[in-house]
Design an enzyme around this catalytic site. Sequence first.
Site, PDB file in Angstrom:
ATOM      1  CE1 TYR A  53      -4.118   0.632  -0.231  1.00 23.24           C
ATOM      2  CE2 TYR A  53      -4.260  -1.126   0.873  1.00 23.24           C
ATOM      3  CZ  TYR A  53      -5.034  -0.174   0.088  1.00 23.24           C
ATOM      4  OH  TYR A  53      -6.338  -0.521  -0.268  1.00 23.24           O
ATOM      5  CD  GLU A  55      -4.789   5.094   0.337  1.00 24.44           C
ATOM      6  OE1 GLU A  55      -4.417   4.732   1.598  1.00 24.44           O
ATOM      7  OE2 GLU A  55      -6.036   4.792   0.015  1.00 24.44           O
ATOM      8  CG  ASP A 213      -6.956  10.084 -24.855  1.00 17.32           C
ATOM      9  OD1 ASP A 213      -5.889   9.423 -24.950  1.00 17.32           O
ATOM     10  OD2 ASP A 213      -8.056   9.658 -24.470  1.00 17.32           O
ATOM     11  CB  THR A 239      -3.608   3.697 -22.428  1.00 19.44           C
ATOM     12  OG1 THR A 239      -3.440   3.818 -23.666  1.00 19.44           O
ATOM     13  CG2 THR A 239      -4.958   3.799 -21.842  1.00 19.44           C
ATOM     14  CE  LYS A 242      -5.764   1.761 -26.153  1.00 21.18           C
ATOM     15  NZ  LYS A 242      -6.031   2.611 -25.066  1.00 21.18           N
ATOM     16  NE  ARG A 248      -5.176  -4.573 -20.270  1.00 22.67           N
ATOM     17  CZ  ARG A 248      -5.573  -4.369 -21.663  1.00 22.67           C
ATOM     18  NH1 ARG A 248      -6.310  -3.369 -21.887  1.00 22.67           N
ATOM     19  NH2 ARG A 248      -5.072  -4.832 -22.758  1.00 22.67           N
TER      20      ARG A 248
HETATM   21  N1  DSN Z   1     -10.639   0.440 -25.843  1.00 26.72           N
HETATM   22  C1  DSN Z   1      -9.584   1.214 -26.399  1.00 26.72           C
HETATM   23  C2  DSN Z   1      -9.534   0.950 -28.018  1.00 26.72           C
HETATM   24  O1  DSN Z   1      -9.678  -0.413 -28.224  1.00 26.72           O
HETATM   25  O2  DSN Z   1      -9.304   1.897 -28.745  1.00 26.72           O
HETATM   26  C3  DSN Z   1      -9.687   2.621 -25.965  1.00 26.72           C
HETATM   27  O3  DSN Z   1      -9.716   2.637 -24.857  1.00 26.72           O
END
Ligand code: DSN
Length: 439
Positions: A53, A55, A213, A239, A242, A248
């Site tokens: 933990y 925080e 984003d 994110t 990707k 993730r």
């Molecule tokens: N779900 C994602 C995508 O496939 O583009 C975006 O968050």
Amino acid sequence: MYSEELYKTDPEIFDVVRKEAEREHSGLELIASENFVSEAVIAALGSVLTNKYAEGYPYKWTKDTDEIDYSKYGRYYGGCEHVDEGEKLAIERAKELFGADHVNVQSHSGTTANMTAYFALGEPGDTLLGLNLSHGGHLSHGHPINFSGRFFNVVQYEVDRQTEQIDFDTLLKLAREAKPKIIVAGASAYPRTMHFERFREVADDVGAYLVADIAHIAGLVAADLHVSPVPYADIVTTTTHKTLRGPRGAIIMCKKEFARTVDKVSFPGMQGGPLEHVIAAKAVAFKEAASDEFITYQKQTIANAKALAEALTKLDYRMVAGGTDTHLMLVDLRSKGVTGRKAERRLEKVGITCNRNTIPYDPEKPFVTSGIRLGTPALTTRGMKEPEMANIAELIDELITNIEERDRYPAIKAKVEELCESFPLYPRRRTEYKNISAR
Ligand code: DSN
């Protein structure tokens, strides 16, 4: 080594993991938002750091100046000295990679990162201008069923009907009418370059904040193959799983003036304990992303996307917006008389995974769609190049043009598996799983 423990304790979950590893290896992964992380990233994820933990932050903000001080203990729990080190590495590496003033690495997902950004810059009820989901945007950019659409007064922009790209004169006109507090520049299904510098001009014209984003294109931005929003946007979210090829999760980058607020909104405002195992894995991914090898990988990802789009175009598939500048493309299937939903389901049967996707001004419902979205990050990680992309275009076409002839599916699937065998994925891991379950 530790998979043995999993097998002994929970053979059912062991089997879920084993079968997923086989599925990933034996199929063609064309979901544009997916990738295959390194064993180093998996090792950090599956580590004892999950126990801790923590925080708070691995630093404190100095009282009078907006500076972070790593020498001060900023956690609400004892024993954080090691996870502090991991989080500090993640922060400093991300700052270096993207050239950001400040980075918060604690966001659990892209949506919570966006939530943090919006609440750092605005209040519920403020106007948010974001790209419509069915024109390539994202749920968290203002969709009515998402928190963003429920908490904010949302106005959505669309792509131009002819070019299927963002038209900045139209956007400016809309922004002048809507007077948004926040403009969101970003997409999850936009194959062309995002011109963040043009978004900044629009935001400045109407006195709005700009949130970028870059969830999809973060890897390309890190490799300097796509214009970076960092100099233009007030806050940048992404994110990490990707094109960036990390675990993730997500991060938030911002200009110095918003840093303290972003931290406060993230914790205690939005989230509780940070996932320190995921943060350590993010640090590993940022280190990998700073390498020359990563730049080569991203160049190949783009080259593969272009090759796949060109090969499909030759086979009479229409590319939305005329093609791609990035890792993804949107394929309009109307000329083939097949919906996106049907294509997605049937392609899956031969081991080709993608997702159905609306095309701009789609006559079909979002659950059905006229298109599919294809991306090359995962296949490129496996080492596939232009010749394989041409081969894959033919396999896709063979399925789509014979979609009702199910007796042809096994032969197509066999070709998919043969191709995959030449580009093994997680070989050591899969051998270990096989050996354990054979005992
Ligand atoms: N779900 C994602 C995508 O496939 O583009 C975006 O968050």
